[in-house]
Write a protein that holds these residues in place. Structure first.
Motif, PDB file in Angstrom:
ATOM      1  N   SER A 190       0.845  -1.196   0.000  1.00 29.50           N
ATOM      2  CA  SER A 190       0.000   0.000   0.000  1.00 29.50           C
ATOM      3  C   SER A 190       0.873   1.236   0.000  1.00 29.50           C
ATOM      4  CB  SER A 190      -0.901  -0.001   1.239  1.00 29.50           C
ATOM      5  OG  SER A 190      -1.683   1.149   1.245  1.00 29.50           O
ATOM      6  N   VAL A 191       0.612   2.138  -0.947  1.00 28.26           N
ATOM      7  CA  VAL A 191       1.359   3.374  -1.061  1.00 28.26           C
ATOM      8  C   VAL A 191       0.369   4.512  -1.183  1.00 28.26           C
ATOM      9  CG1 VAL A 191       3.014   4.685  -2.431  1.00 28.26           C
ATOM     10  CG2 VAL A 191       3.294   2.224  -2.173  1.00 28.26           C
ATOM     11  N   THR A 192       0.634   5.637  -0.531  1.00 22.44           N
ATOM     12  CA  THR A 192      -0.260   6.797  -0.598  1.00 22.44           C
ATOM     13  C   THR A 192       0.431   7.912  -1.334  1.00 22.44           C
ATOM     14  OG1 THR A 192      -1.274   6.201   1.500  1.00 22.44           O
ATOM     15  CG2 THR A 192      -1.564   8.471   0.737  1.00 22.44           C
ATOM     16  N   LEU A 193      -0.206   8.446  -2.386  1.00 28.10           N
ATOM     17  CA  LEU A 193       0.321   9.550  -3.169  1.00 28.10           C
ATOM     18  C   LEU A 193      -0.740  10.631  -3.267  1.00 28.10           C
ATOM     19  CD1 LEU A 193       1.920   7.556  -6.124  1.00 28.10           C
ATOM     20  CD2 LEU A 193       3.107   8.493  -4.164  1.00 28.10           C
ATOM     21  N   THR A 194      -0.303  11.836  -3.578  1.00 24.90           N
ATOM     22  CA  THR A 194      -1.237  12.939  -3.806  1.00 24.90           C
ATOM     23  C   THR A 194      -1.081  13.408  -5.228  1.00 24.90           C
ATOM     24  OG1 THR A 194      -1.074  13.638  -1.509  1.00 24.90           O
ATOM     25  CG2 THR A 194      -1.921  15.237  -3.100  1.00 24.90           C
ATOM     26  N   VAL A 195      -2.153  13.367  -6.004  1.00 25.26           N
ATOM     27  CA  VAL A 195      -2.109  13.775  -7.395  1.00 25.26           C
ATOM     28  C   VAL A 195      -3.248  14.729  -7.662  1.00 25.26           C
ATOM     29  CG1 VAL A 195      -1.066  11.612  -8.179  1.00 25.26           C
ATOM     30  CG2 VAL A 195      -3.521  11.818  -8.103  1.00 25.26           C
ATOM     31  N   GLU A 196      -3.072  15.539  -8.695  1.00 30.89           N
ATOM     32  CA  GLU A 196      -4.112  16.498  -9.029  1.00 30.89           C
ATOM     33  C   GLU A 196      -5.149  15.912  -9.971  1.00 30.89           C
ATOM     34  OE1 GLU A 196      -2.264  19.920 -10.517  1.00 30.89           O
ATOM     35  OE2 GLU A 196      -1.292  20.479  -8.636  1.00 30.89           O
ATOM     36  N   GLY A 207       2.507  -3.595 -12.096  1.00 31.36           N
ATOM     37  CA  GLY A 207       3.928  -3.302 -12.192  1.00 31.36           C
ATOM     38  C   GLY A 207       4.145  -1.913 -12.752  1.00 31.36           C
ATOM     39  N   ALA A 208       5.388  -1.433 -12.680  1.00 31.22           N
ATOM     40  CA  ALA A 208       5.765  -0.122 -13.223  1.00 31.22           C
ATOM     41  C   ALA A 208       6.966  -0.315 -14.138  1.00 31.22           C
ATOM     42  CB  ALA A 208       6.087   0.852 -12.099  1.00 31.22           C
ATOM     43  N   TYR A 209       6.916   0.274 -15.337  1.00 33.97           N
ATOM     44  CA  TYR A 209       7.890  -0.007 -16.388  1.00 33.97           C
ATOM     45  C   TYR A 209       8.589   1.275 -16.835  1.00 33.97           C
ATOM     46  CZ  TYR A 209       5.194  -4.313 -16.511  1.00 33.97           C
ATOM     47  OH  TYR A 209       4.560  -5.471 -16.169  1.00 33.97           O
ATOM     48  N   LEU A 255      -6.568 -10.934 -20.771  1.00 33.00           N
ATOM     49  CA  LEU A 255      -7.035 -11.835 -19.709  1.00 33.00           C
ATOM     50  C   LEU A 255      -8.382 -11.406 -19.132  1.00 33.00           C
ATOM     51  CD1 LEU A 255      -3.673 -12.428 -17.786  1.00 33.00           C
ATOM     52  CD2 LEU A 255      -4.872 -14.037 -19.288  1.00 33.00           C
ATOM     53  N   GLY A 256      -8.912 -10.294 -19.600  1.00 28.41           N
ATOM     54  CA  GLY A 256     -10.233  -9.858 -19.167  1.00 28.41           C
ATOM     55  C   GLY A 256     -10.235  -8.817 -18.068  1.00 28.41           C
ATOM     56  N   TYR A 257      -9.036  -8.341 -17.650  1.00 29.55           N
ATOM     57  CA  TYR A 257      -8.990  -7.304 -16.624  1.00 29.55           C
ATOM     58  C   TYR A 257      -9.306  -5.942 -17.240  1.00 29.55           C
ATOM     59  CZ  TYR A 257      -6.657 -10.691 -13.587  1.00 29.55           C
ATOM     60  OH  TYR A 257      -6.361 -11.775 -12.827  1.00 29.55           O
ATOM     61  N   LYS A 258      -9.866  -5.052 -16.416  1.00 34.87           N
ATOM     62  CA  LYS A 258     -10.116  -3.677 -16.858  1.00 34.87           C
ATOM     63  C   LYS A 258      -8.856  -2.858 -16.629  1.00 34.87           C
ATOM     64  CE  LYS A 258     -15.078  -3.884 -15.853  1.00 34.87           C
ATOM     65  NZ  LYS A 258     -16.199  -3.288 -15.088  1.00 34.87           N
ATOM     66  N   ALA A 259      -7.795  -3.269 -17.292  1.00 32.36           N
ATOM     67  CA  ALA A 259      -6.475  -2.694 -17.071  1.00 32.36           C
ATOM     68  C   ALA A 259      -6.362  -1.322 -17.705  1.00 32.36           C
ATOM     69  CB  ALA A 259      -5.399  -3.619 -17.629  1.00 32.36           C
ATOM     70  N   LYS A 260      -5.419  -0.543 -17.215  1.00 33.78           N
ATOM     71  CA  LYS A 260      -5.173   0.789 -17.765  1.00 33.78           C
ATOM     72  C   LYS A 260      -3.749   1.206 -17.432  1.00 33.78           C
ATOM     73  CE  LYS A 260      -8.524   2.084 -15.261  1.00 33.78           C
ATOM     74  NZ  LYS A 260      -9.652   2.844 -14.700  1.00 33.78           N
ATOM     75  N   LYS A 261      -3.264   2.163 -18.157  1.00 29.10           N
ATOM     76  CA  LYS A 261      -1.932   2.728 -17.936  1.00 29.10           C
ATOM     77  C   LYS A 261      -2.104   4.180 -17.511  1.00 29.10           C
ATOM     78  CE  LYS A 261       0.444   3.932 -21.504  1.00 29.10           C
ATOM     79  NZ  LYS A 261       1.174   3.823 -22.779  1.00 29.10           N
ATOM     80  N   ILE A 262      -1.420   4.563 -16.416  1.00 24.83           N
ATOM     81  CA  ILE A 262      -1.516   5.945 -15.951  1.00 24.83           C
ATOM     82  C   ILE A 262      -0.212   6.671 -16.240  1.00 24.83           C
ATOM     83  CG2 ILE A 262      -3.195   5.378 -14.173  1.00 24.83           C
ATOM     84  CD1 ILE A 262      -1.014   5.431 -12.120  1.00 24.83           C
ATOM     85  N   SER A 263      -0.231   7.975 -16.055  1.00 20.13           N
ATOM     86  CA  SER A 263       0.916   8.806 -16.394  1.00 20.13           C
ATOM     87  C   SER A 263       2.124   8.418 -15.544  1.00 20.13           C
ATOM     88  CB  SER A 263       0.571  10.274 -16.167  1.00 20.13           C
ATOM     89  OG  SER A 263       0.158  10.468 -14.835  1.00 20.13           O
ATOM     90  N   PRO A 264       3.337   8.624 -16.080  1.00 19.06           N
ATOM     91  CA  PRO A 264       4.538   8.217 -15.356  1.00 19.06           C
ATOM     92  C   PRO A 264       4.696   8.963 -14.044  1.00 19.06           C
ATOM     93  CG  PRO A 264       5.097   9.582 -17.242  1.00 19.06           C
ATOM     94  CD  PRO A 264       3.647   9.246 -17.380  1.00 19.06           C
ATOM     95  N   ASN A 265       5.311   8.267 -13.069  1.00 19.88           N
ATOM     96  CA  ASN A 265       5.543   8.900 -11.774  1.00 19.88           C
ATOM     97  C   ASN A 265       6.832   9.715 -11.815  1.00 19.88           C
ATOM     98  OD1 ASN A 265       7.616   7.014 -11.666  1.00 19.88           O
ATOM     99  ND2 ASN A 265       6.505   5.614 -10.342  1.00 19.88           N
ATOM    100  N   LYS A 266       7.269  10.210 -10.634  1.00 18.60           N
ATOM    101  CA  LYS A 266       8.440  11.097 -10.597  1.00 18.60           C
ATOM    102  C   LYS A 266       9.733  10.362 -10.949  1.00 18.60           C
ATOM    103  CE  LYS A 266       9.250  10.435  -5.622  1.00 18.60           C
ATOM    104  NZ  LYS A 266       9.382  11.144  -4.322  1.00 18.60           N
ATOM    105  N   HIS A 267       9.722   9.017 -10.951  1.00 17.41           N
ATOM    106  CA  HIS A 267      10.902   8.259 -11.347  1.00 17.41           C
ATOM    107  C   HIS A 267      10.875   7.895 -12.826  1.00 17.41           C
ATOM    108  CE1 HIS A 267      11.701   8.040  -7.116  1.00 17.41           C
ATOM    109  NE2 HIS A 267      10.565   7.391  -6.883  1.00 17.41           N
ATOM    110  N   GLY A 268       9.870   8.347 -13.550  1.00 15.58           N
ATOM    111  CA  GLY A 268       9.781   8.059 -14.979  1.00 15.58           C
ATOM    112  C   GLY A 268       9.248   6.673 -15.279  1.00 15.58           C
ATOM    113  N   LEU A 269       8.585   6.028 -14.331  1.00 16.24           N
ATOM    114  CA  LEU A 269       8.045   4.685 -14.520  1.00 16.24           C
ATOM    115  C   LEU A 269       6.552   4.774 -14.854  1.00 16.24           C
ATOM    116  CD1 LEU A 269       9.756   2.862 -11.524  1.00 16.24           C
ATOM    117  CD2 LEU A 269      10.549   3.015 -13.889  1.00 16.24           C
TER     118      LEU A 269
END
Length: 314
Positions: free
Chosen positions: A225-231, A244-246, A262-276
């Motif tokens: 579990s990780v907590t972040l603050t995003v706009e 995972g993060a790539y 595989l049937g998941y409602k997967a999605k890709k979000i914007s890269p984090n501060k490490h560029g992943l």
């Protein structure tokens, strides 16, 4: 059985650990701090608090005890009830209840429950290995330029009896010029060295401050579990299960397509501060749905999946 050790383990990974019939222990992230009076730096930490209104069993603590102690879930619930009964009895006798690595609970003069958290343990995994330290004051040597005024100049004397030849005059003037040039050149050189020294010291200090402010520690196995603050995020859901993060976007796209197949409602979000680029199994409106989905994914597809909790801007 003392259940505070299980509560302590869960506080590293979750923001809220509820003890059924007793209350909930909550964590809140606090940024790094600098106490200027003592020049002391304190790393980011989780501030621990207690809420006696949250008493419903969410299954988190009982399920953890069941897995760790290798007992049935119902047996774990019964053990928690026994421990809570002993806690309440101890507090009602006006005794201070001390929970190891958590804090102390007692009744005040108004018969209200007061919680005093422990200070020597930091539940923020991002601050693993960081401790407070005192930074000595940086002393910069101040170079002052003293302007010297020559009140008297040594005159060039010529002997009246013997007339000095013209080349001697030029030689004297040349020697005097070299002396003055050397004097002012030395003053200019010292001033230049002083300025360059100040610039170097300021640059080094700025780098040190940047390193302190941007210090980041990586842990080989991510905490669930990780907590972040995003706009802004793709939707209004707060809880997300991360596959995972790539670093390479092509790898992230392949992982995304694999989960979609595989049937998941997967999605890709914007890269984090490490560029992943994080790839999500899915997003959920409540933490209960997210916990259930995380447990299912761990058991059926990916034991390294973890939960991302986003604090959405209002």
């Amino acid at each position: 059985m003392r259940i505070e050790q299980h509560i302590s383990q869960l506080l590293y990974r979750y923001q809220c650990v509820t003890v059924p019939g007793f209350g909930a222990f909550l964590t809140e992230n606090r940024s790094a701090q600098l106490v200027q009076d003592t020049n002391t730096f304190y790393p980011p930490k989780k501030v621990l608090s207690f809420n006696f209104h949250l008493k419903n069993n969410d299954g988190l603590l009982a399920n953890h005890i069941s897995l760790c102690e290798k007992i049935d879930y119902d047996k774990a619930v019964a053990l928690i009830e026994e421990e809570v009964t002993a806690w309440k009895f101890s507090i009602q006798k006006s005794e201070t209840l001390t929970l190891k690595n958590i804090g102390k609970l007692s009744l005040n003069s108004e018969n209200s429950l007061v919680f005093e958290p422990i200070d020597n343990l930091n539940y923020a995994t991002d601050s693993f290995g960081l401790t407070s330290f005192i930074s000595p004051k940086i002393k910069r040597e101040v170079y002052k330029k003293e302007v010297e005024k020559l009140e008297e100049k040594t005159p060039i004397l010529f002997t009246p009896e013997k007339r000095t030849s013209s080349w001697m005059k030029y030689a004297a003037v040349f020697a005097f010029g070299i002396g003055m040039a050397g004097f002012f050149g030395n003053q200019w050189y010292e001033k230049k060295i002083a300025n360059e020294t100040l610039l170097v010291e300021k640059a080094v200090q700025q780098k040190v401050e940047n390193k302190i402010q941007q210090a980041t520690f990586f842990i080989e196995n991510p905490i669930p579990s990780v907590t972040l603050t995003v706009e802004e995020e793709p939707n209004s859901y707060q809880y997300h299960i991360v596959a995972g993060a790539y670093k390479e976007i092509s790898n992230a796209d392949r992982a995304l397509q694999s989960l979609l197949d595989l049937g998941y409602k997967a999605k890709k979000i914007s890269p984090n501060k490490h560029g992943l680029y994080p790839i999500l199994y899915g997003s959920y409106a409540t933490i209960e749905e997210a916990k259930f989905a995380l447990q299912t994914i761990k058991e059926t597809h990916n034991k390294d999946a973890w939960m991302l909790v986003l604090e959405l801007e209002k």
